[in-house]
Write a protein that holds these residues in place. Structure first.
Motif, mmCIF file in Angstrom:
data_model
loop_
_atom_site.group_PDB
_atom_site.id
_atom_site.type_symbol
_atom_site.label_atom_id
_atom_site.label_comp_id
_atom_site.label_asym_id
_atom_site.label_seq_id
_atom_site.Cartn_x
_atom_site.Cartn_y
_atom_site.Cartn_z
ATOM 1 N N LEU A 112 2.745 3.792 4.531
ATOM 2 C CA LEU A 112 2.463 4.665 5.771
ATOM 3 C C LEU A 112 3.744 5.263 6.356
ATOM 4 C CD1 LEU A 112 -0.433 2.853 7.815
ATOM 5 C CD2 LEU A 112 -0.718 4.189 5.631
ATOM 6 N N SER A 149 5.534 8.451 8.708
ATOM 7 C CA SER A 149 5.047 9.399 9.626
ATOM 8 C C SER A 149 6.271 9.338 10.673
ATOM 9 C CB SER A 149 4.089 9.158 10.573
ATOM 10 O OG SER A 149 4.454 8.180 11.857
ATOM 11 N N THR A 182 3.598 8.729 15.920
ATOM 12 C CA THR A 182 2.432 9.552 15.435
ATOM 13 C C THR A 182 1.345 8.342 15.748
ATOM 14 O OG1 THR A 182 3.655 10.798 13.944
ATOM 15 C CG2 THR A 182 1.414 10.448 13.308
ATOM 16 N N LYS A 205 1.288 5.260 13.932
ATOM 17 C CA LYS A 205 0.782 4.611 12.919
ATOM 18 C C LYS A 205 0.094 3.280 13.134
ATOM 19 C CE LYS A 205 5.144 4.687 11.294
ATOM 20 N NZ LYS A 205 5.542 5.792 12.373
ATOM 21 N N THR A 206 0.902 2.606 14.103
ATOM 22 C CA THR A 206 0.548 1.286 14.658
ATOM 23 C C THR A 206 -0.972 1.141 15.024
ATOM 24 O OG1 THR A 206 2.515 0.863 14.980
ATOM 25 C CG2 THR A 206 1.359 -0.919 15.593
ATOM 26 N N LEU A 234 -3.559 1.680 11.947
ATOM 27 C CA LEU A 234 -3.313 0.489 11.229
ATOM 28 C C LEU A 234 -4.103 -0.569 11.904
ATOM 29 C CD1 LEU A 234 -2.558 -0.758 8.437
ATOM 30 C CD2 LEU A 234 -0.324 -1.039 9.281
ATOM 31 N N ASP A 244 5.795 -4.102 16.900
ATOM 32 C CA ASP A 244 4.474 -3.663 16.272
ATOM 33 C C ASP A 244 3.795 -4.747 15.339
ATOM 34 O OD1 ASP A 244 5.065 -1.203 16.985
ATOM 35 O OD2 ASP A 244 5.625 -0.281 15.156
ATOM 36 N N GLU A 261 4.091 -0.303 6.593
ATOM 37 C CA GLU A 261 4.181 0.517 7.679
ATOM 38 C C GLU A 261 5.731 0.888 7.885
ATOM 39 O OE1 GLU A 261 2.737 -0.207 11.941
ATOM 40 O OE2 GLU A 261 4.184 1.221 12.597
ATOM 41 N N GLY A 296 9.711 4.845 11.460
ATOM 42 C CA GLY A 296 9.250 6.119 11.937
ATOM 43 C C GLY A 296 10.372 7.211 11.675
ATOM 44 N N LEU A 307 1.435 10.465 7.756
ATOM 45 C CA LEU A 307 0.693 10.901 8.905
ATOM 46 C C LEU A 307 1.086 11.932 9.796
ATOM 47 C CD1 LEU A 307 0.538 7.340 8.279
ATOM 48 C CD2 LEU A 307 -1.148 7.604 10.030
ATOM 49 N N THR A 357 -3.767 12.229 13.063
ATOM 50 C CA THR A 357 -4.094 11.265 14.131
ATOM 51 C C THR A 357 -4.242 12.002 15.482
ATOM 52 O OG1 THR A 357 -1.727 10.778 14.677
ATOM 53 C CG2 THR A 357 -2.890 9.462 12.976
#
Lengths: 223, 223
Positions: free
Chosen positions: B37, B39, B43, B45-46, B49, B75, B123, B126, B144, B170
Motif C-alpha cells: 500500500l 500513498s 492519506t 492508509k492506516t 488497513l 501505526d 504499508e 508515506g 491510495l 480514501t
C-alpha cells in the motif's frame, strides 16, 4: 553497497550545501527573502502560496515563485493567476529540489531579476522526507501540514520539522469534519521543534493569513 | 557525479529486484497474497488497513501487516488493535521500504508463519515518489489517494499510479466539504493507468469496503 551509498550521499549533500551557500549569499546581497515550502503532496502548498502572492502584490511587494513537481506545469499555471512571475521546475522522477535546479532556473528567467524582488518562494516537490536534506539557500524553511493528514506527522517526519523555521497548518476550515485535534498537533510540532512559529490557516476562508503576512513583512526587514 | 549516481541507483534497484523476485516466489509458494500500500503521508492508509484487517478477521481469513515509517511505532500499535499480527519497520530516514527490509522483518516474526497466512499487507512509508521504484515482491500494488489531496495527483506522480494494480480513493466522507471533483479524479487515474480497478472508500463510514473486500477474496483464489 551500503557504505558506498552513504559515501556517495555524503558527497552529493556536501556539493549541494556548497551550492546552497553560494545561493544564500546571492539572495542576501540582492535583498530578497527566500522561503522553501515543504509538505506532503496535497497539503495545499499551491493554494496557500497563491493567496500569499496575491496578498503581497496588493501590499505593493514584489514576489516571485519557483515551483517543483515531478511532472506537469499545473502549479505554475495556477500560481501565475496571482500575477506574480512563476517558473516551473520539473524534476522528472527526482523526489526533491536541489540547489543546482534552483540555480539553473534562476538563470535566464525572463523579466525577473533577484535585485528587483522582495520575496522568492520555492514550492518544493510534495514529499515529507527527501527535501529536508537539501538546502536551497533559503532563509526560512516552512513545513506545511494539513488538518486532514493526522496530528502525528511531526513525530513521524522529525527531519523536516526539526529543520524548519516556521510551521503552517493548512485547511483549518476542515478541522471539524476531520476531527482534528489541535492541541495534540501543536504539542507534537513543539516536541520536535520547541518554540517554532506556527500559523493556522485556510486558503478557502483566508483564516490566519493576516498573521502570516505580518510575519513575512517583519522577516523582510533588513536586520 | 550524475553518471555515478545513475549507475549506483541502477545497481541498487537491480539488487532490490532480485531480492523481490525471491520474496515473490516465497509468497507464492506459501499461498499468501501480498499487497503493497503506497500513498502520500496522511492519506489514511492506516485507518483503511485497520478496517480491512478487522473485516478479514471477521470473515475467518488470516491476515498480517508490516508497516513502514521513518520513526515511531504509532501505526503498528493502531493496527494491532485489529487483532492481526503487526510488525513495525522503522527506516530511520529512508524514504521507502525495500525488499531487504521486508525480508529481514519476516525473519523471526514471532507467531507468524507465511504458510499460515492468507494475506500480508505491507504499508509503505508515506511518499508518492520513492516507493514506486522498489518492488517488495507484492502481487498487488495499491495506490491510495484521499479526496483532500487534489484530483491531479495521478498526473503529478505517474510513476506510482502507472505501476499500481488497484487504486483506492480514501476519505470520501469529506468529498463535499473538500469540493472533490470525482469525475476528474477518475479521469486522471485512468489517463495514467487505463482500466485500473478503483475503489471509493471511507474508513469513517465504511463506504466502499464491501467492494474492496470482495476484490481481496477474489484475488486470493488460486488461479
Amino acid at each position: 553497497m551500503t557504505t558506498r551509498i552513504v559515501e556517495l550521499r555524503r558527497g552529493i549533500l556536501k556539493k549541494n550545501d556548497e551550492l546552497a551557500a553560494g545561493l544564500r549569499q546571492r539572495f542576501t546581497s540582492a535583498g530578497v527573502l527566500v522561503l522553501n515550502l515543504v509538505s506532503s503532496p496535497g497539503t495545499g502548498k499551491t493554494a496557500f502560496l497563491e493567496l500569499t502572492l496575491r496578498a503581497l502584490r496588493e501590499r505593493g511587494a514584489h514576489a516571485a515563485a519557483l515551483v517543483g513537481d515531478l511532472e506537469t506545469d499545473n502549479d505554475a499555471r495556477r500560481l501565475a493567476a496571482s500575477g506574480a512571475p512563476v517558473r516551473q521546475i520539473n524534476t522528472h522522477g527526482i523526489c526533491h529540489l536541489d540547489a543546482e535546479m534552483v540555480s539553473k532556473h534562476l538563470d535566464g528567467w525572463e523579466g525577473v531579476s533577484l535585485v528587483g524582488l522582495d520575496y522568492l518562494f520555492i514550492e518544493n516537490v510534495g514529499n515529507l522526507v527527501c527535501p529536508s536534506s537539501y538546502d536551497l539557500g533559503e532563509r526560512i524553511r516552512v513545513a506545511l501540514l494539513s488538518v486532514t493528514e493526522g496530528e502525528d506527522k511531526p513525530l513521524k517526519y522529525p527531519g523536516l520539522f526539526n529543520s524548519s523555521d516556521a510551521a503552517v497548518i493548512t485547511k483549518i476550515d476542515l478541522a471539524v469534519p476531520c476531527g482534528f485535534d489541535r492541541e495534540l498537533a501543536l504539542k507534537n510540532i513543539n516536541e520536535i521543534r520547541p518554540g517554532i512559529r506556527v500559523f493556522e490557516t485556510s486558503a478557502k476562508t483566508g483564516a490566519g493569513m493576516d498573521e502570516w503576512l505580518a510575519y513575512l513583512l517583519e522577516q523582510a526587514q533588513p536586520s
